[in-house]
Every structure is written in C-alpha cells, then in structure tokens.
Design a protein around this motif. Structure first.
Motif, short mmCIF file in Angstrom:
data_model
loop_
_atom_site.label_atom_id
_atom_site.label_comp_id
_atom_site.label_asym_id
_atom_site.label_seq_id
_atom_site.Cartn_x
_atom_site.Cartn_y
_atom_site.Cartn_z
N ALA A 24 -27.93 54.18 2.18
CA ALA A 24 -27.19 55.43 2.33
C ALA A 24 -27.03 55.76 3.81
O ALA A 24 -28.00 55.74 4.57
CB ALA A 24 -27.91 56.57 1.62
N ASP A 25 -25.79 56.06 4.22
CA ASP A 25 -25.55 56.51 5.59
C ASP A 25 -24.78 57.82 5.56
O ASP A 25 -24.16 58.18 4.56
CB ASP A 25 -24.82 55.46 6.42
CG ASP A 25 -23.60 54.90 5.70
OD1 ASP A 25 -23.02 55.62 4.89
OD2 ASP A 25 -23.24 53.74 5.96
N MET A 26 -24.81 58.51 6.68
CA MET A 26 -24.32 59.89 6.70
C MET A 26 -23.80 60.25 8.08
O MET A 26 -24.25 59.70 9.10
CB MET A 26 -25.45 60.83 6.28
CG MET A 26 -25.15 62.31 6.41
SD MET A 26 -26.47 63.31 5.68
CE MET A 26 -26.06 63.14 3.95
N VAL A 27 -22.86 61.20 8.10
CA VAL A 27 -22.37 61.78 9.35
C VAL A 27 -22.75 63.26 9.36
O VAL A 27 -22.46 63.99 8.41
CB VAL A 27 -20.84 61.62 9.49
CG1 VAL A 27 -20.34 62.38 10.71
CG2 VAL A 27 -20.47 60.15 9.58
N VAL A 28 -23.41 63.68 10.43
CA VAL A 28 -23.84 65.07 10.57
C VAL A 28 -23.04 65.70 11.71
O VAL A 28 -23.02 65.18 12.83
CB VAL A 28 -25.35 65.16 10.87
CG1 VAL A 28 -25.76 66.61 11.08
CG2 VAL A 28 -26.15 64.54 9.73
N MET A 29 -22.38 66.81 11.42
CA MET A 29 -21.65 67.55 12.44
C MET A 29 -22.54 68.70 12.93
O MET A 29 -23.04 69.49 12.12
CB MET A 29 -20.34 68.09 11.86
CG MET A 29 -19.46 67.04 11.18
SD MET A 29 -19.03 65.64 12.24
CE MET A 29 -17.97 66.47 13.43
N TRP A 30 -22.74 68.78 14.26
CA TRP A 30 -23.64 69.78 14.82
C TRP A 30 -23.11 70.28 16.16
O TRP A 30 -22.23 69.68 16.76
CB TRP A 30 -25.04 69.18 15.00
CG TRP A 30 -25.07 68.04 15.98
CD1 TRP A 30 -24.75 66.74 15.75
CD2 TRP A 30 -25.43 68.12 17.37
NE1 TRP A 30 -24.88 65.98 16.88
CE2 TRP A 30 -25.31 66.80 17.90
CE3 TRP A 30 -25.85 69.13 18.21
CZ2 TRP A 30 -25.59 66.50 19.23
CZ3 TRP A 30 -26.13 68.84 19.54
CH2 TRP A 30 -26.01 67.53 20.03
N LYS A 31 -23.68 71.39 16.61
CA LYS A 31 -23.30 71.93 17.92
C LYS A 31 -24.49 72.66 18.52
O LYS A 31 -25.46 73.01 17.82
CB LYS A 31 -22.10 72.86 17.81
CG LYS A 31 -22.30 74.08 16.95
CD LYS A 31 -21.02 74.88 16.88
CE LYS A 31 -21.19 76.12 16.01
NZ LYS A 31 -19.94 76.92 15.95
N ILE A 32 -24.39 72.90 19.83
CA ILE A 32 -25.45 73.59 20.55
C ILE A 32 -25.25 75.09 20.38
O ILE A 32 -24.27 75.66 20.86
CB ILE A 32 -25.44 73.21 22.04
CG1 ILE A 32 -25.60 71.69 22.20
CG2 ILE A 32 -26.53 73.95 22.80
CD1 ILE A 32 -25.39 71.21 23.62
N SER A 33 -26.17 75.72 19.68
CA SER A 33 -26.04 77.15 19.42
C SER A 33 -26.82 77.99 20.43
O SER A 33 -26.44 79.13 20.72
CB SER A 33 -26.53 77.47 18.00
OG SER A 33 -27.87 77.01 17.82
N GLU A 34 -27.93 77.45 20.97
CA GLU A 34 -28.74 78.17 21.95
C GLU A 34 -29.06 77.19 23.09
O GLU A 34 -30.00 76.40 22.99
CB GLU A 34 -30.02 78.71 21.32
CG GLU A 34 -29.76 79.71 20.21
CD GLU A 34 -31.04 80.26 19.62
OE1 GLU A 34 -31.76 81.00 20.34
OE2 GLU A 34 -31.32 79.94 18.46
N PRO A 35 -28.29 77.24 24.19
CA PRO A 35 -28.45 76.26 25.28
C PRO A 35 -29.85 76.25 25.90
O PRO A 35 -30.36 75.19 26.25
CB PRO A 35 -27.40 76.68 26.30
CG PRO A 35 -26.40 77.46 25.52
CD PRO A 35 -27.16 78.14 24.44
N GLY A 36 -30.47 77.42 26.05
CA GLY A 36 -31.79 77.47 26.65
C GLY A 36 -32.81 76.69 25.84
O GLY A 36 -33.61 75.91 26.39
N LYS A 37 -32.81 76.87 24.54
CA LYS A 37 -33.74 76.14 23.67
C LYS A 37 -33.39 74.66 23.63
O LYS A 37 -34.28 73.80 23.56
CB LYS A 37 -33.72 76.74 22.27
CG LYS A 37 -34.26 78.16 22.22
CD LYS A 37 -34.21 78.71 20.79
CE LYS A 37 -34.78 80.13 20.75
NZ LYS A 37 -34.73 80.68 19.38
N TYR A 38 -32.10 74.36 23.69
CA TYR A 38 -31.68 72.96 23.67
C TYR A 38 -32.17 72.24 24.92
O TYR A 38 -32.55 71.07 24.88
CB TYR A 38 -30.15 72.89 23.58
CG TYR A 38 -29.60 71.49 23.51
CD1 TYR A 38 -29.56 70.79 22.32
CD2 TYR A 38 -29.11 70.86 24.66
CE1 TYR A 38 -29.05 69.49 22.26
CE2 TYR A 38 -28.60 69.58 24.62
CZ TYR A 38 -28.58 68.89 23.41
OH TYR A 38 -28.08 67.62 23.36
#
Length: 322
Positions: free
Chosen positions: A105-119
């Motif tokens: 099983a393979d997958m594509v996850v779409m994500w974004k940076i919501s809190e730059p400081g924590k990132y």
C-alpha cells in the motif's frame, strides 16, 4: 604623519557607517503572497505570522526573520517519482491486513506548514516525523482491515481513518504541520500468483452475488404473481359471496311471498306448488288423473300450445311407454 585623533575619528566613522548600513539593510523585510514569515528576537520566536507586504523590524542581530512557503506540499509514501520514473520502496509499503494477508500500500499525503515557529524549532526534521507518522497510521488502519475491503470497496474508508489518525498524531507531536488530505494510491498483492488466486476468488464471489440477485429477482417476480393470483381469487370469492347472498335474499323473499299466499289459500297453494315442481322435475311428462273405477281419463293435461321438445332417444333403444 597622521595624528592619533584622526585615526580614531576615521575608525569611528567607519564603524558608524557600518552600523547605519546594517540598520538600514536589516530593519525591513518583504513577504510575498505565497510566503509566511516568523520574527525571532534574540532567537525567541514572536507570536503571529506577518501578512504579505513590506514590514519593519529591529535590526540584526536583535531580530531576524525566517520566511517559509504557504503552499501545500505533497508527501509520497512508499514511492518516489524522479524525472518521470517511479521508484518503489517495497519495504515501506509491505503491510499485514487484519486477516493476516500481505499487501502493498502506498499513499500521497497533502500537508502544509500551519505554525512556522513550531515547524522550525519543535523538531529537527519535521518531514521525517511526518513520513514516519504516515507509515504508522497507514499500517495501523490496514492492520485492522480485511484484505477484501482493502483491495476493493474499503479504500475510501481507509483514507478517512488514516486522515483522522494522522491528524491526531500531528497535533500530538506539535511540529506545526497540518494535514489537508490523504489519497490511497494502490493496494495490491505482493506477487502474481497471489493476485491470480485472489482474482479467481473475487470472480467467484461476484458470480455468487449475480446468481443470488437473479434468484431474488425470480423470487420477487413469483411472489408478485402469487399475490396477484391471490387477490384475483379473493376478489372472485367475494363476488360469488355477494352473488350467493343476494340469491339467498331473493329466495327468502320468494319464500315469504309464497308463505303469504299459502296462509291465504293453503290447499290451492299446495297443489300449485306440486304442479310447478312436477313441471320442473318432469318437463316432458304428461300427467293423467286416475278415477276410482280404474279407467284412465285424460283429465287435465299440463300442455302448452308449443310443447317442449322431446328428450333425445335412449342410446340403448329403451324408453317409457306410459
């Protein structure tokens, strides 16, 4: 020879020019529409994200700015696409289902940076954390799913459950990443022999479902026909019931009428009923009344001007001669 005072003055002016230049160059910054910025004062992250446009801050090294993209990123789990070629990572995609079968099983996850400081500061490698969390979430859901569902109709439900679990993990890890969507790419069996065997089983199951549906359609058809026949029989019975009731009412009315006549003239009515009954029972017979002396005399023949036709001859040649 240059005096010491002039040297100090020159050095001071150079330092002052450097400070002024540094202040002029590091006291402002711009943020593009597709970017987000975080300001750090002596290394401490300030709250809030700057809006797009020109902004001012305290000069370096008091405050610094880190800019990051606001776009949505794509994490490819189990494979990697480079220069139009797909490289699969089988060790990552090999999983065990709830009924102890192996699938890929393979997958594509779409994500974004919501809190730059924590990132920036809550993890050394937030993308690696995201990758491992995706692996854990997908394995957990596949591990509680039957192989039939994983390969056929259960993919949408797997995506929903993986999204919920992965979102929960990102909130727990608190690394400034938010999940926008997950898309299950492929769930397949590990080799051709297993695929063929599963295909045969699937075809047999589909054939079974087809036969069951045909049987149900035939059953429903026969049930509808039986219901129609039942309604027709009930309707006919109700009609005969109504007819017999009306006929009985007519007979009762006729009897009551005869009874009234009988009360008024019993002897005459009795003889009349006898003669009418005889006419019905023996429609082709002629009635004679016998005198006491034994001579036969046609006293009152019950005839009409157009007598009824004689009954057909006896096939055996015998008949009445009375």
């Amino acid at each position: 020879m240059m005096s010491l005072k002039r040297i100090y003055t020159t050095v001071f002016l150079v330092i002052l020019a450097a400070v002024i230049g540094s202040v002029a160059l590091t006291s402002w910054y711009t943020v593009d529409q597709s970017e987000q910025a975080v300001i750090m004062t002596f290394g401490k992250v300030e709250e809030g994200i700057s809006e797009p446009g020109l902004h001012f801050k305290m000069p370096w090294p008091i405050q610094t700015v880190e800019t990051m993209s606001k776009e949505t990123f794509s994490l490819q789990f189990g494979y990697e696409e480079k220069d139009g070629e797909i490289v699969e990572f089988t060790n990552d995609t090999k999983m065990i289902t709830g009924d102890e079968n192996i699938v890929l099983a393979d997958m594509v996850v779409m994500w974004k940076i919501s809190e730059p400081g924590k990132y920036l500061f809550n993890s050394d490698d937030p993308q690696a954390v995201l990758y491992n969390a995706t692996s854990a979430s997908l394995r957990s859901i596949i591990g509680s799913t039957q192989i039939d569902e994983a390969l056929t109709s259960g993919k949408a439900q797997i995506e929903v459950e993986v999204f919920d679990l992965l979102t929960s993990l990102m909130e727990t890890y608190d690394i400034g990443i938010s999940i926008t969507s997950v898309n299950l790419q492929d769930v397949e069996l590990p080799n051709e022999e297993v695929r063929k065997a599963f295909t045969d089983v699937t075809d047999a199951r589909e054939m079974e479902n087809t036969k069951n549906n045909e049987a149900k359609r035939y059953q429903n058809q026969r049930m509808n026909e039986a219901e129609g026949e039942k309604d027709a029989i009930i309707s006919k019975a109700e009609g005969e019931k109504a007819e017999r009731i009306e006929r009985a009412r007519g007979d009762v009315a006729k009897f009551n009428s005869l009874y009234k006549e009988y009360v008024n003239a019993p002897e005459l009515t009795r003889k009349r009923l006898i003669l009418e009954t005889m006419e019905e029972v023996l429609p082709y017979a002629e009635i004679y009344i016998m005198n006491d002396d034994g001579n036969t005399m046609k006293y009152f023949p019950l005839r009409t001007e157009n007598p009824a036709p004689k009954p057909p001859a006896n096939p055996e040649g015998s008949g009445n001669n009375e």
